[in-house]
Structures are given as C-alpha cells and as structure tokens.
Design an enzyme around this catalytic site. Sequence first.
Site, short mmCIF file in Angstrom:
data_model
loop_
_atom_site.label_atom_id
_atom_site.label_comp_id
_atom_site.label_asym_id
_atom_site.label_seq_id
_atom_site.Cartn_x
_atom_site.Cartn_y
_atom_site.Cartn_z
N GLY A 115 0.76 -1.02 0.16
CA GLY A 115 -0.13 0.38 -0.11
C GLY A 115 0.42 1.32 -0.04
N CYS A 116 0.66 2.17 -0.95
CA CYS A 116 1.21 3.69 -0.47
C CYS A 116 1.36 4.17 0.63
CB CYS A 116 0.09 4.64 -0.64
SG CYS A 116 -1.57 5.35 -0.78
N TYR A 117 0.53 3.98 2.22
CA TYR A 117 0.48 4.58 3.02
C TYR A 117 1.84 4.03 4.09
CZ TYR A 117 -2.86 7.89 2.99
OH TYR A 117 -4.18 9.26 2.15
N PRO A 118 1.87 2.49 4.22
CA PRO A 118 2.57 1.47 4.69
C PRO A 118 4.83 2.25 4.41
CG PRO A 118 1.06 0.25 4.29
CD PRO A 118 0.69 2.17 3.08
N TYR A 287 6.80 11.26 -0.63
CA TYR A 287 7.12 10.23 -2.27
C TYR A 287 5.75 9.79 -3.16
CZ TYR A 287 4.64 7.03 0.91
OH TYR A 287 4.33 6.39 2.59
#
Length: 316
Positions: A115-118, A287
């Site tokens: 996932g993007c956040y983790p 990012y």
Amino acid sequence: MVAKVFIDGEAGTTGLQIRERLGRRRDIELLTVPSELRKDLGARAERLNAADVAILCLPDDAARESVSLIENATTRVIDASSAHRTAPDWDYGFPEMTPEQADRIAASRRVSNPGCYPQGVIACVRPLIEAGLLPADFPVTVNAISGYSGGGRQLIETYEADGAQNPAFLPYALGFRHKHLPEMTRYSGVSSTPIFVPAVGNYAQGMVTMVPLRLEGLERAASGEEIHACLTERYASMKGSFVDVAPFVHADRVPELDPETFNGTNRMRLHVFASQDRAQAVLVAVYDNLGKGASGAAVQNLNLMLGVDAAESLAA
C-alpha cells in the site's frame, strides 16, 4: 528472452500507469484482453495462464479470483490490491524493507505490492527498531496526506468534477480501520497497531507520511543525529535502493516536504527533524502515491523478478 506480462485491470489508475511505463520495453510482450471481454473469466484465465508475470490491478475479491484462475506452476504474480499483503505465502513487495528483501522478491512466485501509506512508515520505523533505537512496543502515531488519486476512480471523478470546491485537507479513516493498518503494523516491526490519521488533499498525486516520536520516556533517548545516521547507513548501503535520506538540518520549514516533490518518479526521500532538549523527533517520508506508492513499486518488483536493472522504466 521476451517476458509475457498481463496486466489484469489495466483500465484502472494503477494499471494504466504500469502499462505506460512498460509500453516501450522490448524485453516485454504485453498480453491484453479486448475491452468488451475484460469481465470475461475465460478470456482473463487464458491470459493469466499464458503470462510469465501477471500484475493484478483489481479490487481485493477480484484479485483473489484471478489468482484462483491460474492453473499452472509458472505464472508469477504481482498483486497490487490489499488481498494478499499479510498472507504468509506471499512476499511483501517493498524491496527496501530489509537488505534481503529485493532478493526475496526476485525469487518469488507471489509478490504483494505494498500500500502507498505503509511504505513511508516502514522505511522510517523498521530500521530504528532493528538497530535498537526504538523498542518494538513504542506507541507509533502516523499522520499523512495523499493526493486524491489514491482514493480510486470514484474519488478522482468527484475531485476533478468539483475542482476548487473540494476541501484542501480532509482527514478520513477516523474509525481506526484503514485497510493499510495490518501491513503497516506487521512490516514496520511494531508490536501494536499504530494510530493512523490519513488525509486527502485537493491535488492529484504525491504524498507525505509523518511519524512523530516522543522519546523522553525511553531508557535512553536516541539523538536526532543517531536516528539520521541509522537511516542514512541503511539505505546508502542498499544496492538499487530508491530510498534516500535528506541531510540532517534544524529548520522550522523545509520546501522539499511538498507532497508533490517526487511526482512521476519512483523516489522516496526521508527527513529527520529532532529536538535534543525536548527528546522529540519527527520522521518524514515524501514520495509519489502513484509512483513508489503503486505503479512504480510494481514495475520495480517486476524488474527484480525478471532479473533486469531495478531502475528500468523508472524515473529516479
């Protein structure tokens, strides 16, 4: 040798970006399904079983269905959904997570794209726990913001239709059940689930994750210089890493913390800010939620699995 790659769900945001990144590659043959057959199980099954690597850009249930359609022992899979991110028989597709992770991905048959956040949280926290600068039971809090493209097609359409009328900053997942929490907890190395407060910004893509640290209760509080040195050494020594660490500075504002700084690239940059007298620090990762956070990560994993340069088709 030309590798056959099938993007199952290529019409979605992540699928389209992966296809764009791979479209000019001579070492890859992209298998496709006519638009009118995208929901046809037979057509999808045929491509899935003909592919050397299948990249799944689908909702969770559809991704599980696609995996079940693979009847051979040769098709390798990169799943961009959250269906398999904590499954024991899948390798987590964040190559910079540990010094060995890229090799694990390269040899894997089943890779779950993160996932993007983790990713930002894992990149900041895990090295500190492994180095003993943070205990595993440290109470981690995460604040983050992402462009609206991270919310899928419906949210994208809403934000693009309403334009300036959308809120500039909209916190969500206030029920403490965000779908990224299981992988964030497992792979960051913490022993309890972080408090996670994500938000959507009124811009298309790019993200910042922030991890504030109250260190005064620890037996020995690491200094900002120690935290910075730990992270710098970790990623500078890692071959093919797209993660780097900004210089350690004392500043009230840093322009590079703009979430759109690395849009269009696969780069992630970490920042460390600290106050020694207060025994406090903030770790920040910047990012692109559609780059390193999604399609860029998938292409990086594909490159590793195909044994080519990890940076192929990726802007750093």
